[in-house]
Design a protein around this motif. Structure first.
Motif, mmCIF file in Angstrom:
data_model
loop_
_atom_site.group_PDB
_atom_site.id
_atom_site.type_symbol
_atom_site.label_atom_id
_atom_site.label_comp_id
_atom_site.label_asym_id
_atom_site.label_seq_id
_atom_site.Cartn_x
_atom_site.Cartn_y
_atom_site.Cartn_z
ATOM 1 N N LEU A 316 1.031 -1.016 -0.043
ATOM 2 C CA LEU A 316 -0.127 0.003 -0.134
ATOM 3 C C LEU A 316 0.810 1.682 0.043
ATOM 4 C CD1 LEU A 316 -2.935 0.536 0.062
ATOM 5 C CD2 LEU A 316 -2.670 1.045 2.474
ATOM 6 N N ILE A 317 1.817 1.353 0.368
ATOM 7 C CA ILE A 317 3.260 2.176 0.640
ATOM 8 C C ILE A 317 4.134 1.830 0.698
ATOM 9 C CG2 ILE A 317 1.572 4.220 2.089
ATOM 10 C CD1 ILE A 317 3.242 2.688 4.749
ATOM 11 N N SER A 318 5.456 2.540 0.021
ATOM 12 C CA SER A 318 6.253 2.106 -0.254
ATOM 13 C C SER A 318 8.035 2.152 1.112
ATOM 14 C CB SER A 318 7.701 2.683 -2.046
ATOM 15 O OG SER A 318 7.200 3.930 -1.199
ATOM 16 N N THR A 319 7.395 2.739 1.464
ATOM 17 C CA THR A 319 8.672 3.293 2.906
ATOM 18 C C THR A 319 7.709 3.611 4.236
ATOM 19 O OG1 THR A 319 8.186 6.256 2.645
ATOM 20 C CG2 THR A 319 9.955 4.644 1.367
ATOM 21 N N ALA A 320 8.165 3.712 4.831
ATOM 22 C CA ALA A 320 6.786 4.111 6.674
ATOM 23 C C ALA A 320 6.371 5.142 6.962
ATOM 24 C CB ALA A 320 7.567 3.458 7.213
ATOM 25 N N PRO A 321 6.958 6.488 6.455
ATOM 26 C CA PRO A 321 6.713 7.849 6.761
ATOM 27 C C PRO A 321 5.463 8.206 5.527
ATOM 28 C CG PRO A 321 9.533 8.028 6.662
ATOM 29 C CD PRO A 321 8.988 6.346 5.526
ATOM 30 N N GLU A 322 5.753 7.156 4.892
ATOM 31 C CA GLU A 322 4.836 7.429 3.409
ATOM 32 C C GLU A 322 3.494 7.396 3.772
ATOM 33 O OE1 GLU A 322 4.491 5.419 -0.399
ATOM 34 O OE2 GLU A 322 6.483 5.703 -0.563
ATOM 35 N N ILE A 323 3.107 6.285 4.867
ATOM 36 C CA ILE A 323 1.405 6.580 5.900
ATOM 37 C C ILE A 323 1.135 7.252 6.123
ATOM 38 C CG2 ILE A 323 2.736 5.907 8.443
ATOM 39 C CD1 ILE A 323 -0.419 3.624 6.613
ATOM 40 N N GLU A 324 1.773 8.575 6.433
ATOM 41 C CA GLU A 324 1.042 9.877 7.137
ATOM 42 C C GLU A 324 0.676 10.705 6.198
ATOM 43 O OE1 GLU A 324 2.085 13.706 9.476
ATOM 44 O OE2 GLU A 324 3.514 12.596 9.502
ATOM 45 N N THR A 325 1.637 10.925 4.435
ATOM 46 C CA THR A 325 0.831 11.097 3.511
ATOM 47 C C THR A 325 -0.593 10.638 2.753
ATOM 48 O OG1 THR A 325 3.371 12.237 2.892
ATOM 49 C CG2 THR A 325 1.590 12.549 1.252
ATOM 50 N N LEU A 326 -0.157 9.719 3.023
ATOM 51 C CA LEU A 326 -1.360 9.155 2.591
ATOM 52 C C LEU A 326 -2.330 9.562 3.655
ATOM 53 C CD1 LEU A 326 -2.504 7.030 0.035
ATOM 54 C CD2 LEU A 326 -1.735 5.273 2.001
ATOM 55 N N ALA A 327 -2.349 8.604 4.691
ATOM 56 C CA ALA A 327 -3.979 9.074 5.682
ATOM 57 C C ALA A 327 -4.129 10.551 5.716
ATOM 58 C CB ALA A 327 -2.906 8.761 6.703
ATOM 59 N N SER A 328 -3.387 11.516 5.044
ATOM 60 C CA SER A 328 -3.770 13.588 5.895
ATOM 61 C C SER A 328 -4.908 12.986 3.945
ATOM 62 C CB SER A 328 -2.353 13.688 5.133
ATOM 63 O OG SER A 328 -1.612 13.885 6.226
#
Length: 497
Positions: A316-328
């Motif tokens: 669903l994401i390629s790096t862990a920090p991307e989770i915040e960007t996607l959730a936003s």
């Protein structure tokens, strides 16, 4: 005191780090090596203890090289470690007789169910639930399933330890454990701080294989080899190390570390506070020559590892920090709730048969909603633990100190402040587990004079204050709790051993 730096070893669930601190508690150099995660069967989690040891031997010289210093500049070394993970090795060869069985492993659930009649006595002696989380049932499993292991243990050839014991033995040749790790084995009496005869008989553990229980802060021995001549002067389980690194020295101080799992600890002072709400009384730390300090703990099995699963398992994401960007990209969870009971539910539920669910799915839900629901799962699990902690302690938490990799996620931290209705504070030094290990060793060797000097090193980096509508908060929490009930009872047959 000789030397101008303290070395901390942080032996974690997915990696080991070697971190160098100066007298102002500033990070001077750090090296990190991941180790393999082995999943031989569903619910089984193992590590190669020799791989972890080899990684440490590689990274210590790398850390010193990065800082441009030699061993003579080290005043001491302290260790923080993943707790409950169980290692058994042959003292004659130094080789483990079986892969280390990790704290997340659930293979002993059926065996513990068969011992359920002893649960009240075990909890009275240890403060712990009869759960697969703790070391005793894993140690018994190794003795029962590895050929000749029980015979060799009875003859005194095999040694048991959690990861700090394994590393201390390899570094110094001394077979010891500290009180914080011993308190997580389900074999130590939490009040006497000694191995308990009733528990050893219950789990059929030969006493010859057990390490000596020592305070968290004293010189255990002088290192040889890769740390030749350096005193090894402190050891703490990783969550107790984070409590110490956050300078939560007073009763009522609390912290939560957000990593692979998440762990809330509340300092309860000299008192063992029994929990009626699914928490664990545990030893917070002990300074040599002083009485132990206790804590209440709420352990959450899956938080950061849920983000890793979205990355590695689902793509669903390629790096862990991307989770915040996607959730936003969305304003809410779209009615979707993720309960990540991948290895059962820990505090405050303690349901080893539970398994994860994604509830409330409709065609409206997008990957953004899933990302937000994954972050919110960490928040809601924290809320459950804090509610239990407030009920047990009779206190209302006003400030929660946080640390760990997930605290870089501002969306998550604000959500936690909102649903706790509590101020959340992150310190400048985010490496609080390593810092706690450094503080422990540094106090012993005189690198730092007292607890007050450690408090003066603590500085705030960020703060989040609650702003959520209470009506929304209560409605969402009710939905979460309903989703949690959907995870119960998924494992209806005993898992094979």
């Amino acid at each position: 005191m000789t030397g101008h730096y303290i070395l901390a070893v942080d032996q974690g669930t997915t990696s080991t780090r070697s971190i160098l601190f100066d007298q102002s508690a500033r990070l001077v150099a750090v090296r990190q090596h991941e180790h393999h995660q082995h999943f031989p069967r569903p619910g089984w989690v193992e590590h190669d203890a020799l791989e972890i040891w080899r990684n440490l031997c590689r990274m210590i010289p790398e850390t010193l090289h990065d800082a441009g210093i030699g061993l003579d500049q080290l005043a001491g070394v302290g260790i923080a470690n993943q707790r409950e993970t169980t290692v058994v090795w042959d003292r004659r060869t130094g080789r483990p007789v079986h892969p280390a069985i990790v704290w997340q492993d659930t293979r002993t659930s059926a065996a513990l169910d068969a011992m359920a009649g002893n649960a009240d006595k075990v909890r009275e002696l240890t403060g712990l639930m009869m759960a697969t989380y703790f070391s005793a049932s894993r140690l018994k499993w190794i003795l029962d399933h590895v050929p000749q292991a029980r015979e060799l243990a009875t003859e005194g050839h095999l040694l048991f330890g959690t990861m700090e014991t394994w590393l201390i033995w390899n570094l110094t040749g001394v077979h010891v454990t500290d009180v914080t790790n011993a308190s997580r084995t389900m074999l130590m009496n939490i009040r006497t701080l000694a191995w308990d005869p009733y528990l050893l008989e219950l789990f059929d553990i030969p006493s010859k294989m057990l390490p000596v229980i020592r305070p968290s802060m004293e010189v255990y021995g002088t290192c040889t080899g890769v740390l030749e001549g350096v005193p090894l002067a402190g050891a703490l389980g990783d969550q107790q190390a984070a409590l110490f690194g956050q300078t939560c020295f007073d009763a009522g101080d609390a912290k939560c570390t957000y990593g692979t799992g998440s762990f809330v600890l509340l300092n309860t002072g000299s008192e063992v506070v029994a929990s009626d709400h699914g928490l664990i009384p545990t030893v917070a730390y002990q300074i040599a020559g002083e009485d132990p300090v206790y804590a209440l703990e709420g352990s959450i099995a899956v938080t950061g590892s849920l983000v890793q699963w979205l990355r590695d398992g689902l793509g669903l994401i390629s790096t862990a920090p991307e989770i915040e960007t996607l959730a936003s990209t969305v304003k809410d969870n779209g009615g979707c709730y993720i309960v990540p009971a991948f290895v059962g539910l820990f505090a405050p539920h303690w349901r080893s048969e539970a398994r994860g669910v994604i509830a409330g799915l409709t065609s409206y839900v997008t990957k953004g909603h899933l990302a937000r629901a994954a972050l919110e799962a960490t928040g809601w699990q924290t809320r459950e633990v804090i509610d239990a902690m407030n009920a047990d302690s009779g206190l209302t938490l006003r400030v929660l100190r946080v640390d760990g990799g997930m605290t870089a996620n501002n969306l998550l931290m604000q959500f936690i402040a909102d649903i706790l209705d509590t101020t959340v504070v992150r310190p400048m030094m985010s490496e609080t587990v390593s810092l706690g290990a450094a503080y422990a060793a540094g106090l012993v060797v005189g690198f730092w004079p007292d607890l007050g000097s450690l408090r003066r090193n603590w500085h705030r980096a960020a703060q989040w204050t609650p702003s959520m509508d209470p009506v929304l908060r209560d409605r969402e929490y009710a939905n979460w709790k309903y989703a949690v009930t959907r995870t119960y009872g998924w494992i209806r047959e005993p898992e094979p051993e």
